[in-house]
Design a protein around this motif. Sequence first.
Motif, PDB file in Angstrom:
ATOM      1  N   UNK A  42      81.503 -28.566  27.815  1.00 25.24           N
ATOM      2  CA  UNK A  42      81.575 -28.445  26.354  1.00 25.24           C
ATOM      3  C   UNK A  42      80.195 -28.576  25.704  1.00 25.24           C
ATOM      4  N   UNK A  43      79.161 -28.606  26.552  1.00 26.61           N
ATOM      5  CA  UNK A  43      77.790 -28.640  26.042  1.00 26.61           C
ATOM      6  C   UNK A  43      77.348 -30.005  25.544  1.00 26.61           C
ATOM      7  N   UNK A  44      77.875 -31.049  26.126  1.00 24.97           N
ATOM      8  CA  UNK A  44      77.531 -32.414  25.705  1.00 24.97           C
ATOM      9  C   UNK A  44      76.786 -33.114  26.840  1.00 24.97           C
ATOM     10  N   UNK A  45      75.849 -33.977  26.485  1.00 25.30           N
ATOM     11  CA  UNK A  45      75.134 -34.761  27.494  1.00 25.30           C
ATOM     12  C   UNK A  45      76.114 -35.748  28.120  1.00 25.30           C
ATOM     13  N   UNK A  79      84.610 -36.758  34.142  1.00 29.15           N
ATOM     14  CA  UNK A  79      83.850 -36.829  32.884  1.00 29.15           C
ATOM     15  C   UNK A  79      82.635 -35.915  32.863  1.00 29.15           C
ATOM     16  N   UNK A  80      81.772 -36.040  33.864  1.00 29.85           N
ATOM     17  CA  UNK A  80      80.503 -35.307  33.854  1.00 29.85           C
ATOM     18  C   UNK A  80      80.698 -33.796  33.774  1.00 29.85           C
ATOM     19  N   UNK A 136      75.917 -39.352  26.716  1.00 29.01           N
ATOM     20  CA  UNK A 136      76.500 -39.484  25.370  1.00 29.01           C
ATOM     21  C   UNK A 136      78.019 -39.458  25.444  1.00 29.01           C
ATOM     22  N   UNK A 137      78.533 -38.573  26.257  1.00 28.66           N
ATOM     23  CA  UNK A 137      79.978 -38.454  26.421  1.00 28.66           C
ATOM     24  C   UNK A 137      80.553 -39.745  27.005  1.00 28.66           C
ATOM     25  N   UNK A 138      79.849 -40.321  27.981  1.00 29.19           N
ATOM     26  CA  UNK A 138      80.292 -41.572  28.590  1.00 29.19           C
ATOM     27  C   UNK A 138      80.316 -42.709  27.559  1.00 29.19           C
ATOM     28  N   UNK A 139      79.311 -42.755  26.700  1.00 26.37           N
ATOM     29  CA  UNK A 139      79.272 -43.790  25.656  1.00 26.37           C
ATOM     30  C   UNK A 139      80.473 -43.666  24.713  1.00 26.37           C
ATOM     31  N   UNK A 140      80.873 -42.442  24.427  1.00 26.76           N
ATOM     32  CA  UNK A 140      82.053 -42.209  23.587  1.00 26.76           C
ATOM     33  C   UNK A 140      83.311 -42.662  24.329  1.00 26.76           C
ATOM     34  N   UNK A 141      83.414 -42.294  25.593  1.00 27.36           N
ATOM     35  CA  UNK A 141      84.572 -42.677  26.418  1.00 27.36           C
ATOM     36  C   UNK A 141      84.715 -44.197  26.483  1.00 27.36           C
TER      37      UNK A 141
END
Length: 162
Positions: free
Chosen positions: A35-38, A28-29, A41-46
């Motif tokens: 893709x330029x995402x924190x 994930x990280x 934030x990406x983890x919260x979406x996942x």
Amino acid sequence: MLSISEKYKGIHPGIVLDRELKKRAIKQRPFALSIGEHPQSFNAIIKGKRSLPISLALKIEDKLNINEGDLVLLQTYFDIKKEKEKLQKSTPNISLIRRILFWDTDFDKLDWVKNYRAIIKRIFERGNNEEKKEIIRFYGNEKISEALDSASTLPINLHLES
């Protein structure tokens, strides 16, 4: 072959994305950073705790070579599902309740949340078992007991038989 949006309709896109990353053995990280995402934030979406914005969905689809729009459609279907669930929770199944019980009011304008005491009293005074079951399902035994205790109505068995 079904597209992702058809296959997983109603499931949060983050859950589908998590499966896809695991299937491809992508962490994930590093993916989020690529893709330029924190990563947070990406983890919260996942985890399904946050919606997937269109701009991010397009970046993910491009990077993972997924059909354009599939993740956005998943988010839309998920939002529709959530909205339908909210609507179902805000009113009981009115097809099971006879309108004649509320002859003195506009049935279509009943506020099922605000006027719960009066509605519960009316159903338990004049309703049939099917109507009572639906009201119990919708409000729950605690709210029914509260409304009926304050009404000092006939004792009612809240666990009606099928």
